[in-house]
Design a protein around this motif. Structure first.
Motif, PDB file in Angstrom:
ATOM      1  N   SER A   1     -93.581 -37.742-146.485  1.00  0.00           N
ATOM      2  CA  SER A   1     -92.202 -37.968-145.469  1.00  0.00           C
ATOM      3  C   SER A   1     -91.714 -39.018-145.866  1.00  0.00           C
ATOM      4  O   SER A   1     -91.436 -40.244-145.146  1.00  0.00           O
ATOM      5  CB  SER A   1     -93.072 -38.278-143.869  1.00  0.00           C
TER       6      SER A   1
ATOM      7  N   LYS B   1     -94.465 -37.397-139.842  1.00  0.00           N
ATOM      8  CA  LYS B   1     -93.213 -36.853-139.905  1.00  0.00           C
ATOM      9  C   LYS B   1     -92.882 -35.938-141.095  1.00  0.00           C
ATOM     10  O   LYS B   1     -93.136 -36.126-142.184  1.00  0.00           O
ATOM     11  CB  LYS B   1     -92.299 -38.120-140.176  1.00  0.00           C
ATOM     12  N   ARG B   2     -92.358 -34.643-140.717  1.00  0.00           N
ATOM     13  CA  ARG B   2     -92.076 -33.661-141.868  1.00  0.00           C
ATOM     14  C   ARG B   2     -90.675 -33.227-141.798  1.00  0.00           C
ATOM     15  O   ARG B   2     -89.988 -33.231-140.510  1.00  0.00           O
ATOM     16  CB  ARG B   2     -93.084 -32.538-141.698  1.00  0.00           C
TER      17      ARG B   2
ATOM     18  N   THR C   1     -99.954 -37.602-135.571  1.00  0.00           N
ATOM     19  CA  THR C   1     -98.571 -37.500-135.540  1.00  0.00           C
ATOM     20  C   THR C   1     -97.973 -37.818-136.916  1.00  0.00           C
ATOM     21  O   THR C   1     -98.121 -39.070-137.149  1.00  0.00           O
ATOM     22  CB  THR C   1     -97.827 -38.323-134.275  1.00  0.00           C
TER      23      THR C   1
ATOM     24  N   LEU D   1     -86.035 -35.453-140.312  1.00  0.00           N
ATOM     25  CA  LEU D   1     -87.567 -35.552-140.247  1.00  0.00           C
ATOM     26  C   LEU D   1     -87.885 -35.436-138.862  1.00  0.00           C
ATOM     27  O   LEU D   1     -87.450 -36.178-137.907  1.00  0.00           O
ATOM     28  CB  LEU D   1     -87.872 -36.960-140.754  1.00  0.00           C
ATOM     29  N   VAL D   2     -88.779 -34.565-138.411  1.00  0.00           N
ATOM     30  CA  VAL D   2     -89.240 -34.470-136.965  1.00  0.00           C
ATOM     31  C   VAL D   2     -90.792 -34.746-137.039  1.00  0.00           C
ATOM     32  O   VAL D   2     -91.547 -34.858-138.013  1.00  0.00           O
ATOM     33  CB  VAL D   2     -89.086 -33.112-136.398  1.00  0.00           C
ATOM     34  N   GLU D   3     -91.261 -35.257-135.999  1.00  0.00           N
ATOM     35  CA  GLU D   3     -92.455 -35.432-135.809  1.00  0.00           C
ATOM     36  C   GLU D   3     -93.375 -34.263-135.386  1.00  0.00           C
ATOM     37  O   GLU D   3     -93.022 -33.572-134.281  1.00  0.00           O
ATOM     38  CB  GLU D   3     -92.796 -36.557-134.539  1.00  0.00           C
TER      39      GLU D   3
END
Lengths: 381, 249
Positions: free
Chosen positions: B70, B97-98, B95, B85-87
């Motif tokens: 991430s 980020k990807r 959790t 980037l979303v969690e």
């Protein structure tokens, strides 16, 4: 009896017919892309013409100012779908000149191979369009079939068919893939045979198609130079100038090739220049692939370049399939350009519409205008 | 050099009046006709059979979930800004980020794969991407996974340094993630610890360097150059531009 029939010849000399404006395009089968050609006709004869472009304006140059240098490369691909490789190459060369770096030898030769593949593919696209304009659908289908082989070479080289995103600032994206040289040689060999034996036979041996092209759309040498026409359209009128030979970039000066020049200046000579250029491109590809092979597998092909370009100006021009394309970059020391100007060959060439079609018949307009190989993506930017 | 075509068909003012010209196209076309009769069809029956694709085909981007760190380089490099980037929850329930990709905007340029420092982003051979709604075109981190990724699809950034070519060491390949590291201009640093927070690989530690006039500790970031992946996050987020990237050329 004879008194009742009008003597047309004598009458037409004194009769004043109304001139009429005909608007061809933007949705017209002859206009390859979104552009309009207004022609003024007197009966069947074209008296005046006015091209209108701008339907495809995307604000390319302004958009480029908001992006860092590597991010402009995929955008430069989309300037012209048929000449994506040359426009990316041109952008990379412009930034390289601003950075004052010398690209590795291998990258230069790979770029030449990629450029010439792009040139053949673009000319085939043009020939296909000319085929349909003249009503020969077989030519269209066969040109598209041959084009597929060059598209496949693009996939072999960089993984994408049209928007290749291949040249990089300081080199190329990846080394030539395994057996690429073998594929290129086979493809080129096959293409030369097919072009000479099949496609050209359909056109040049048939008096129907030759008579549609021969003797229409004359431009003199002086007119060509004054209008700023470049590329095959210029060489068809007797101007012996090719940037690849006369102002060589990359390693074109180390490659042996001829520039076809015709002196007649009509549609047919422009057609002949383009066909011969395809065969010359095959020669260039053969030599360049041998040079890439001779450099070995471990030769560097991409330089690591700084992300910030020093302040200054740089201008680079390049022989696009359609003519001379130029980029003018003003950098201000950051990682984004301050201004990036693109000179598109077609924007200038299309301004020759009036002298080209003046005196032609309406039916000749498509084939005369097809000889400048319209591409609207780069014209409107 | 001989110009093959112009030699065979020189410009002749007279238009050819060959009597048998009409037969020539027939001869040429009949070759193809015979070919098509003897061999199989030229066309490919698309949904039932597929074209052969080379190993390096550049289809939609793919993600190897567990490899991703991430760092956000793909987000920065994307020319159409279709990546964000979303969690998401990883396998252990944390959790993380990807990247999530909006394929409706993706230009298939392959930059995300090219600039990924850990080869988590790749290109995949998948090309049949039609969906019924625009929302379906948004590929989440888990959906980006692809099992058809082969070795040729990992595009590596293999660059040569200009100094290496001068020294005759032109076979060495480097990339920015190996060589470039951020450098601190300590006179500008205000000890805000922002760089420490944004570092994806935890390469930055705040080290105390005495006390300032108000009695608060002066903290300067110290960068572990072995772990750093040159993601520019600290450089971009520094409010006082105290950090800058040192580019090795």
């Amino acid at each position: 009896m004879a008194k009742d029939v009008l003597d047309i010849k004598a009458e037409s000399a004194v009769m004043d017919t109304d001139k009429m404006w005909i608007i061809m395009g933007p949705q017209h089968p002859f206009s390859h892309g979104l552009w309009t050609l207004k022609i003024q006709v007197d009966g069947e004869i074209v008296k005046d013409a006015e091209p209108i472009v701008g339907y495809l304006h995307r604000g390319w140059e302004k958009e480029a100012e908001a992006r860092s240098y590597p991010k402009i490369i995929p955008m430069a691909d989309r300037l012209c779908y048929a000449a994506s490789m040359t426009y990316t190459h041109l952008f990379c060369m412009t930034v390289e000149k601003a950075l004052d770096i010398d690209v590795p030898e291998k990258a230069k030769y790979i770029r030449i191979v990629a450029d010439e593949i792009c040139r053949i593919q673009s000319h085939l696209m043009w020939l296909a369009a000319v085929g349909t304009d003249l009503g020969n659908f077989t030519v269209f289908l066969w040109c598209m079939r041959e084009r597929e082989f060059f598209m496949d070479l693009n996939v072999r080289l960089c993984g994408a068919r049209m928007t290749t995103n291949y040249p990089r600032i300081g080199g190329v994206r990846n080394d030539t893939t395994e057996l690429f040289d073998r594929d290129v040689m086979r493809c080129v060999e096959r293409f030369e045979k097919v072009l000479m034996d099949d496609i050209v036979t359909l056109i040049d041996d048939s008096s129907v198609f030759v008579s549609r092209m021969k003797g229409v759309g004359y431009l003199t040498r002086e007119q060509t130079v004054n209008l700023g026409i470049t590329g095959p359209a210029m060489r068809g009128a007797g101007v012996d100038f090719d940037i690849r030979r006369d102002d060589p970039y990359d390693n074109y000066d180390k490659i042996d090739f001829d520039v076809p020049v015709m002196t007649q200046g009509d549609s047919y000579s422009r057609y002949q220049v383009r066909i011969e250029e395809m065969l010359q491109s095959c020669k260039i590809i053969r030599q360049a692939v041998q040079k890439v092979k001779a450099l070995g597998k471990n030769a560097p092909y991409r330089l690591k370049v700084p992300s910030n370009v020093p302040a200054g100006r740089s201008t680079v021009r390049l022989e696009d399939p359609r003519g001379e394309s130029l980029m003018y970059l003003i950098s201000d020391g950051t990682d984004k350009p301050y201004r990036l100007k693109v000179r598109s060959p077609i924007f200038t060439n299309v301004s020759a519409a009036k002298p080209l079609v003046q005196g032609c018949r309406i039916a000749d307009v498509p084939v005369v205008m097809a000889m400048i190989d319209m591409c609207l993506g780069e014209t409107d930017r | 050099m001989v110009m093959e075509f112009l030699k065979k068909y020189p410009y002749d003012e007279n238009i050819p009046r060959r009597t048998l010209w009409i037969m020539k196209p027939f001869v040429v076309v009949s070759k193809l006709f015979v070919k098509a009769v003897i061999h199989r069809d030229v066309a490919i029956l698309y949904p039932y059979e597929d074209l052969w694709m080379p190993d390096n085909y550049r289809g939609r981007p793919g993600l190897r979930f567990e490899k991703c760190i991430s760092c956000g380089i793909c987000v920065r490099m994307c020319p159409t800004s279709c990546i964000e980037l979303v969690e998401v929850l990883d396998d252990a329930g944390n959790t993380v980020k990807r990247p999530q990709i909006n394929l409706g905007r993706c230009a298939f340029c392959g930059y995300c794969a090219e600039y990924c420092p850990v080869d988590a982003m790749t290109v995949t051979p998948e090309k049949e991407l039609a969906e019924y709604t625009r929302e379906d075109l948004i590929y989440g981190p888990r959906r980006l996974a692809c099992d058809k990724i082969n070795k040729n699809m990992e595009v590596h950034l293999e660059e040569t340094l200009m100094s290496d070519i001068k020294n005759g060491n032109s076979e060495r390949r480097v990339n920015a993630f190996m060589t470039d590291r951020p450098i601190l201009d300590s006179s500008k640093c205000i000890s805000c610890k922002k760089c420490e927070k944004v570092c994806p690989v935890k390469a930055i530690k705040m080290i105390e360097h005495g006390v300032n006039a108000k009695g608060r500790p002066i903290l300067w970031p110290e960068i572990n150059k072995d772990i750093c992946v040159c993601c520019h996050n600290c450089v971009d987020d520094c409010p006082k531009s105290a950090l800058h990237m040192d580019e090795v050329l």
